[in-house]
Write a protein that holds these residues in place. Structure first.
Motif, short mmCIF file in Angstrom:
data_model
loop_
_atom_site.label_atom_id
_atom_site.label_comp_id
_atom_site.label_asym_id
_atom_site.label_seq_id
_atom_site.Cartn_x
_atom_site.Cartn_y
_atom_site.Cartn_z
N ILE A 31 68.57 -5.79 19.26
CA ILE A 31 67.73 -5.02 18.98
C ILE A 31 66.40 -5.68 19.34
CG2 ILE A 31 66.43 -4.08 16.86
CD1 ILE A 31 69.31 -3.88 15.81
N ARG A 32 66.19 -6.91 19.30
CA ARG A 32 64.67 -7.51 19.57
C ARG A 32 64.62 -7.59 20.73
NH1 ARG A 32 66.52 -11.52 15.84
NH2 ARG A 32 67.53 -12.62 17.52
N LEU A 33 65.68 -7.73 21.80
CA LEU A 33 65.43 -7.51 23.26
C LEU A 33 64.90 -6.03 23.73
CD1 LEU A 33 65.57 -8.74 26.21
CD2 LEU A 33 68.02 -8.35 26.04
N ALA A 34 65.78 -4.89 23.07
CA ALA A 34 65.68 -3.77 23.40
C ALA A 34 63.91 -3.44 22.86
CB ALA A 34 66.31 -2.68 22.76
N MET A 35 63.67 -3.94 21.88
CA MET A 35 62.08 -3.57 21.42
C MET A 35 61.24 -4.38 22.14
SD MET A 35 62.23 -1.82 18.75
CE MET A 35 60.75 -1.73 18.04
N ALA A 36 61.50 -5.53 22.72
CA ALA A 36 60.75 -6.09 23.64
C ALA A 36 60.33 -5.38 25.08
CB ALA A 36 61.21 -7.79 23.77
N PHE A 37 61.57 -4.72 25.53
CA PHE A 37 61.51 -4.06 26.83
C PHE A 37 60.61 -2.89 26.44
CE2 PHE A 37 63.42 -0.53 29.45
CZ PHE A 37 62.77 -1.18 30.71
N ALA A 38 60.79 -2.13 25.44
CA ALA A 38 60.15 -0.83 25.01
C ALA A 38 58.77 -1.06 24.92
CB ALA A 38 60.70 -0.25 23.74
N LYS A 39 58.26 -2.07 24.33
CA LYS A 39 56.89 -2.68 24.38
C LYS A 39 56.22 -2.86 25.56
CE LYS A 39 53.58 -5.77 21.66
NZ LYS A 39 52.71 -5.49 22.70
N ALA A 40 57.07 -3.80 26.38
CA ALA A 40 56.43 -3.98 27.79
C ALA A 40 56.37 -2.58 28.44
CB ALA A 40 57.52 -4.83 28.28
N ARG A 83 63.28 1.73 38.96
CA ARG A 83 62.47 2.96 38.92
C ARG A 83 61.20 2.71 37.99
NH1 ARG A 83 66.73 7.98 38.30
NH2 ARG A 83 65.00 9.31 39.43
N LEU A 84 61.36 2.18 36.83
CA LEU A 84 60.27 1.90 36.07
C LEU A 84 59.41 0.94 36.66
CD1 LEU A 84 61.93 1.89 32.57
CD2 LEU A 84 60.16 3.67 33.37
N ALA A 85 59.82 -0.09 37.26
CA ALA A 85 59.09 -1.34 37.77
C ALA A 85 58.09 -0.82 38.91
CB ALA A 85 59.90 -2.48 38.23
N ARG A 86 58.92 0.11 39.75
CA ARG A 86 58.11 0.85 40.94
C ARG A 86 57.07 1.96 40.26
NH1 ARG A 86 63.15 1.79 44.84
NH2 ARG A 86 63.25 -0.48 45.85
N ALA A 87 57.41 2.59 39.20
CA ALA A 87 56.50 3.55 38.78
C ALA A 87 55.15 2.82 38.18
CB ALA A 87 57.30 4.46 37.75
N LEU A 88 55.70 1.73 37.39
CA LEU A 88 54.43 0.86 36.55
C LEU A 88 53.72 -0.05 37.77
CD1 LEU A 88 56.39 0.34 33.45
CD2 LEU A 88 54.42 1.96 33.80
N ASP A 89 54.14 0.13 39.17
CA ASP A 89 53.38 -0.85 40.10
C ASP A 89 53.52 -1.98 39.58
OD1 ASP A 89 52.51 1.56 41.38
OD2 ASP A 89 50.71 1.63 40.39
N ALA A 90 54.58 -2.72 39.38
CA ALA A 90 54.85 -3.96 38.59
C ALA A 90 56.18 -4.48 38.92
CB ALA A 90 54.35 -3.98 37.20
N THR A 93 60.11 -8.87 34.71
CA THR A 93 60.82 -10.26 34.55
C THR A 93 61.47 -10.13 33.10
OG1 THR A 93 58.93 -11.24 35.89
CG2 THR A 93 60.18 -12.51 34.30
N ILE A 94 62.49 -10.48 33.24
CA ILE A 94 63.33 -10.55 31.94
C ILE A 94 63.89 -11.93 31.92
CG2 ILE A 94 65.17 -9.59 30.62
CD1 ILE A 94 65.13 -6.96 32.23
N PHE A 105 56.16 -7.09 32.56
CA PHE A 105 55.67 -6.38 33.59
C PHE A 105 54.48 -7.18 34.35
CE2 PHE A 105 58.15 -2.95 31.78
CZ PHE A 105 58.82 -2.32 32.85
N VAL A 106 54.61 -7.59 35.58
CA VAL A 106 53.48 -8.06 36.18
C VAL A 106 52.86 -7.24 37.24
CG1 VAL A 106 52.78 -10.37 37.50
CG2 VAL A 106 54.69 -10.32 35.83
N ALA A 107 51.79 -6.89 37.07
CA ALA A 107 51.13 -6.12 38.23
C ALA A 107 51.20 -6.58 39.54
CB ALA A 107 49.61 -5.76 37.71
N ARG A 108 51.44 -5.73 40.38
CA ARG A 108 51.63 -6.01 42.01
C ARG A 108 50.09 -6.15 42.45
NH1 ARG A 108 55.27 -1.38 43.09
NH2 ARG A 108 57.22 -2.23 42.16
N PRO A 109 49.72 -7.20 43.12
CA PRO A 109 48.55 -7.34 43.92
C PRO A 109 48.40 -5.98 44.57
CG PRO A 109 50.00 -8.93 44.88
CD PRO A 109 50.76 -8.33 43.80
N ALA A 110 46.93 -5.41 44.64
CA ALA A 110 46.53 -4.53 45.56
C ALA A 110 46.82 -4.64 46.96
CB ALA A 110 45.27 -3.94 45.09
#
Length: 111
Positions: A31-40, A83-90, A93-94, A105-110
């Motif tokens: 549950i903690r891991l799911a919540m951490a992902f949801a928050k990220a 899909r989420l990482a690409r859509a979030l431009d990031a 990291t788990i 999620f670490v933003a990709r450099p422009a």
């Protein structure tokens, strides 16, 4: 000591002696891991100024699916994570350590 303090002392003593069964502890970790992902996901989406609908469109998902992800009600698959990482431009990291878990999620450099 008044009656209300007796109850608190009794509850503290009972809590000290209580040991959670391993299956309960494992479920709490999940549950903690799911919540951490949801928050990220939520934090990154907000940082980009996107609505759930906009993120869903970028990821090729439904708004309901994004809502379930952010509510920790969905178990993400590897393709969904991509899909989420690409859509979030990031980059996603788990970190699953013995004594900690982190999802970022670490933003990709422009470009």
């Amino acid at each position: 000591m008044n009656h209300s303090r007796w109850k608190l002392a009794r509850e503290r003593e009972a809590a000290r002696e209580y040991v959670e069964p391993p299956e309960v502890e494992a479920e709490r970790a999940e549950i903690r891991l799911a919540m951490a992902f949801a928050k990220a996901v939520y934090d990154r989406r907000k940082a980009l100024g996107l609505s759930q609908t906009q993120l869903a469109e970028r990821a090729g998902l439904t708004q309901a699916k994004i809502s379930r992800v952010e509510g920790a009600d969905a178990v993400p698959t590897l393709p969904l994570l991509r899909r989420l990482a690409r859509a979030l431009d990031a980059s996603l990291t788990i970190d699953l350590g013995c004594d900690h878990e982190a999802v970022t999620f670490v933003a990709r450099p422009a470009a």
